[in-house]
Design a protein around this motif. Sequence first.
Motif, mmCIF file in Angstrom:
data_model
loop_
_atom_site.group_PDB
_atom_site.id
_atom_site.type_symbol
_atom_site.label_atom_id
_atom_site.label_comp_id
_atom_site.label_asym_id
_atom_site.label_seq_id
_atom_site.Cartn_x
_atom_site.Cartn_y
_atom_site.Cartn_z
ATOM 1 N N GLU A 124 0.826 -1.219 0.000
ATOM 2 C CA GLU A 124 0.000 0.000 0.000
ATOM 3 C C GLU A 124 0.854 1.260 0.000
ATOM 4 O O GLU A 124 0.572 2.235 0.682
ATOM 5 N N ARG A 125 1.925 1.213 -0.807
ATOM 6 C CA ARG A 125 2.782 2.372 -0.972
ATOM 7 C C ARG A 125 2.897 2.682 -2.458
ATOM 8 O O ARG A 125 2.641 1.832 -3.313
ATOM 9 N N ALA A 126 3.266 3.929 -2.758
ATOM 10 C CA ALA A 126 3.402 4.380 -4.143
ATOM 11 C C ALA A 126 4.802 4.922 -4.364
ATOM 12 O O ALA A 126 5.430 5.468 -3.440
ATOM 13 N N LEU A 127 5.284 4.788 -5.583
ATOM 14 C CA LEU A 127 6.625 5.241 -5.933
ATOM 15 C C LEU A 127 6.644 6.757 -6.065
ATOM 16 O O LEU A 127 5.961 7.319 -6.913
ATOM 17 N N LEU A 128 7.436 7.425 -5.229
ATOM 18 C CA LEU A 128 7.638 8.860 -5.362
ATOM 19 C C LEU A 128 8.721 9.135 -6.403
ATOM 20 O O LEU A 128 8.557 9.972 -7.292
ATOM 21 N N GLN A 129 9.829 8.402 -6.298
ATOM 22 C CA GLN A 129 10.920 8.565 -7.254
ATOM 23 C C GLN A 129 11.839 7.354 -7.199
ATOM 24 O O GLN A 129 12.042 6.753 -6.143
ATOM 25 N N ARG A 130 12.387 7.017 -8.349
ATOM 26 C CA ARG A 130 13.387 5.940 -8.425
ATOM 27 C C ARG A 130 14.576 6.469 -9.208
ATOM 28 O O ARG A 130 14.439 6.905 -10.343
ATOM 29 N N CYS A 183 1.778 13.597 -14.552
ATOM 30 C CA CYS A 183 2.992 14.195 -14.001
ATOM 31 C C CYS A 183 3.996 13.123 -13.589
ATOM 32 O O CYS A 183 3.642 11.977 -13.312
ATOM 33 N N THR A 184 5.257 13.514 -13.544
ATOM 34 C CA THR A 184 6.334 12.696 -13.004
ATOM 35 C C THR A 184 6.721 13.291 -11.663
ATOM 36 O O THR A 184 6.851 14.507 -11.542
ATOM 37 N N THR A 185 6.889 12.461 -10.645
ATOM 38 C CA THR A 185 7.152 12.984 -9.307
ATOM 39 C C THR A 185 8.618 12.799 -8.907
ATOM 40 O O THR A 185 9.280 11.839 -9.306
ATOM 41 N N VAL A 186 9.093 13.747 -8.096
ATOM 42 C CA VAL A 186 10.483 13.775 -7.645
ATOM 43 C C VAL A 186 10.496 14.181 -6.173
ATOM 44 O O VAL A 186 9.721 15.043 -5.753
ATOM 45 N N PHE A 187 11.365 13.562 -5.396
ATOM 46 C CA PHE A 187 11.564 13.949 -3.999
ATOM 47 C C PHE A 187 12.216 15.333 -3.956
ATOM 48 O O PHE A 187 13.217 15.590 -4.623
ATOM 49 N N ASP A 188 11.643 16.213 -3.175
ATOM 50 C CA ASP A 188 12.119 17.589 -3.026
ATOM 51 C C ASP A 188 13.627 17.635 -2.760
ATOM 52 O O ASP A 188 14.353 18.484 -3.303
ATOM 53 N N LEU A 389 16.389 22.222 -13.298
ATOM 54 C CA LEU A 389 17.701 21.782 -13.768
ATOM 55 C C LEU A 389 17.778 20.255 -13.806
ATOM 56 O O LEU A 389 18.326 19.669 -14.744
ATOM 57 N N PHE A 390 17.235 19.608 -12.776
ATOM 58 C CA PHE A 390 17.265 18.144 -12.712
ATOM 59 C C PHE A 390 16.502 17.526 -13.876
ATOM 60 O O PHE A 390 16.882 16.468 -14.392
ATOM 61 N N SER A 391 15.438 18.197 -14.328
ATOM 62 C CA SER A 391 14.636 17.663 -15.430
ATOM 63 C C SER A 391 15.436 17.542 -16.718
ATOM 64 O O SER A 391 15.070 16.784 -17.614
ATOM 65 N N GLY A 392 16.528 18.287 -16.823
ATOM 66 C CA GLY A 392 17.368 18.219 -18.010
ATOM 67 C C GLY A 392 18.645 17.447 -17.798
ATOM 68 O O GLY A 392 19.520 17.450 -18.668
ATOM 69 N N SER A 393 18.774 16.776 -16.666
ATOM 70 C CA SER A 393 20.020 16.096 -16.328
ATOM 71 C C SER A 393 20.111 14.713 -16.963
ATOM 72 O O SER A 393 19.109 14.096 -17.341
ATOM 73 N N GLU A 394 21.330 14.222 -17.050
ATOM 74 C CA GLU A 394 21.549 12.867 -17.544
ATOM 75 C C GLU A 394 20.947 11.844 -16.590
ATOM 76 O O GLU A 394 20.444 10.808 -17.008
ATOM 77 N N GLN A 395 20.977 12.140 -15.275
ATOM 78 C CA GLN A 395 20.378 11.238 -14.295
ATOM 79 C C GLN A 395 18.889 11.065 -14.559
ATOM 80 O O GLN A 395 18.369 9.948 -14.589
ATOM 81 N N PHE A 396 18.184 12.178 -14.762
ATOM 82 C CA PHE A 396 16.743 12.100 -15.018
ATOM 83 C C PHE A 396 16.469 11.372 -16.329
ATOM 84 O O PHE A 396 15.524 10.584 -16.427
ATOM 85 N N ALA A 397 17.300 11.626 -17.335
ATOM 86 C CA ALA A 397 17.130 10.940 -18.618
ATOM 87 C C ALA A 397 17.288 9.437 -18.458
ATOM 88 O O ALA A 397 16.511 8.649 -19.031
ATOM 89 N N ASN A 398 18.253 9.016 -17.669
ATOM 90 C CA ASN A 398 18.444 7.592 -17.430
ATOM 91 C C ASN A 398 17.274 6.994 -16.656
ATOM 92 O O ASN A 398 16.810 5.883 -16.951
ATOM 93 N N ASP A 399 16.796 7.735 -15.644
ATOM 94 C CA ASP A 399 15.673 7.237 -14.848
ATOM 95 C C ASP A 399 14.426 7.048 -15.698
ATOM 96 O O ASP A 399 13.669 6.093 -15.524
#
Length: 432
Positions: A124-130, A183-188, A389-399
């Motif tokens: 009963e949990r949902a993915l915030l970010q991976r 929407c795509t969610t990200v931890f603050d 800035l994170f939305s344009g990062s290589e990390q976000f692209a990989n995720d």
Amino acid sequence: MSTLQAVIHISSSAVCTVIGQIEHTSTGMRPTIMAVGLAHTDAFAHGQVVHREYLRQALHKSVQEATDMSGTRIYSPIVSWSSPLMLAENDMQTVTVASAEGLIDSSDLHQAQVLVEQSLKNNERALLQRCQQMVCLDSGEQVQDAIGLRSKRIDIYSHVMSVPENSYQQMVDLLQGNDIEGCTTVFDGVAGAYYALTENEKRQGVCYIDIGATMTKVCVYSQGVLIFTDCLDVGGTMVDMDIAKECGIALADVDSFKRQEGTLNHERHSPGAHIIYKKGTKSEKTMLRRALNEVIEARYYEIFSEIFARLEKANLRHAIDAGVVLAGGATQMDGLIGFIRTNFGILARRVAAPTYIELDHSHMSDDTVKFVQKHLQDSTLHSAIGLFLFSGSEQFANDQQIQYEVVEKVDYLSEFSKLAQKFISLCKKVIY
């Protein structure tokens, strides 16, 4: 190649929307902010929706300001927030490559997220970010980008952050109530860390600490990879409440009084110095400066003791050779850097604004440009702009398995293969 991106950051004090363009070139990422919408609100506190209608109105105002300024409409934004109910762990999923030839594609990597989401749903949990950390091939090779390589089976390592399913759905319902879908969610904390940290700090090992009004967000990076996150139900308002209670200061006056008179630097004033608190124009109160500062010191010591105790429990105190980087209004307290070094033996610095962000004057008025420049300098919008800035990062692209076309691909993790084995060993100590 440039992409138009919209992000929304929801905090305990405001909702901020940022719209801009991110250009990917052979020399790196070029972000340009086109519009910013800001709506102050206290309807989201301690990671909970405390007044849904007020928060909905603030979200609407923030989005409307940004869309009017940019002349665009938001369809699938990236949204960030925090909650002390968040749980985080380092995860590994084994996936059999679908192709008979063993050729890895994005669907194979996405399968790891499907498995994670299924496991969370059972609890009963949902993915915030991976955040993907690395991929291990059946040959024993560790790679950061596995698409196009060959392996019959892959082990996909990632850092997983989740929240209770009901809490997540409440936020989704709120967004849908403002005609925002998909929407795509990200931890603050991850958003703010992207704003605040350098790549060298991430490789060396660093702890990002963001103390907001009602929550404190923590992220630890080592070998260039996110390995630990946390969200504590403590913040700057607790310092204010302590001062109001112990020193007899009206809560409405505490913030300005604390900023003017408070310090964690014992050498700034003599031990017997006095201060005067004026309540309105009819009365005043004299107190020892030491009494005020002892109250402030006790609460800050408690907050940082809890943070470092959690890092110690996760075997990570030794992994932050670059020290800590501080963000959030509560970290502006005078003397805090020295206080951390003296009491915890850890190097510290405050967040500094990135210098490579451009502002689009064709969409922004002169007043808006000055407004954004001010907040870039004082870093009060660090999470919202960090999310952009994170939305344009290589990390976000990989995720997200986004493939950017650039003139020449830049290898931001050139040391990745050399450090992979050390990283796996470290993560196993933390959670696995």
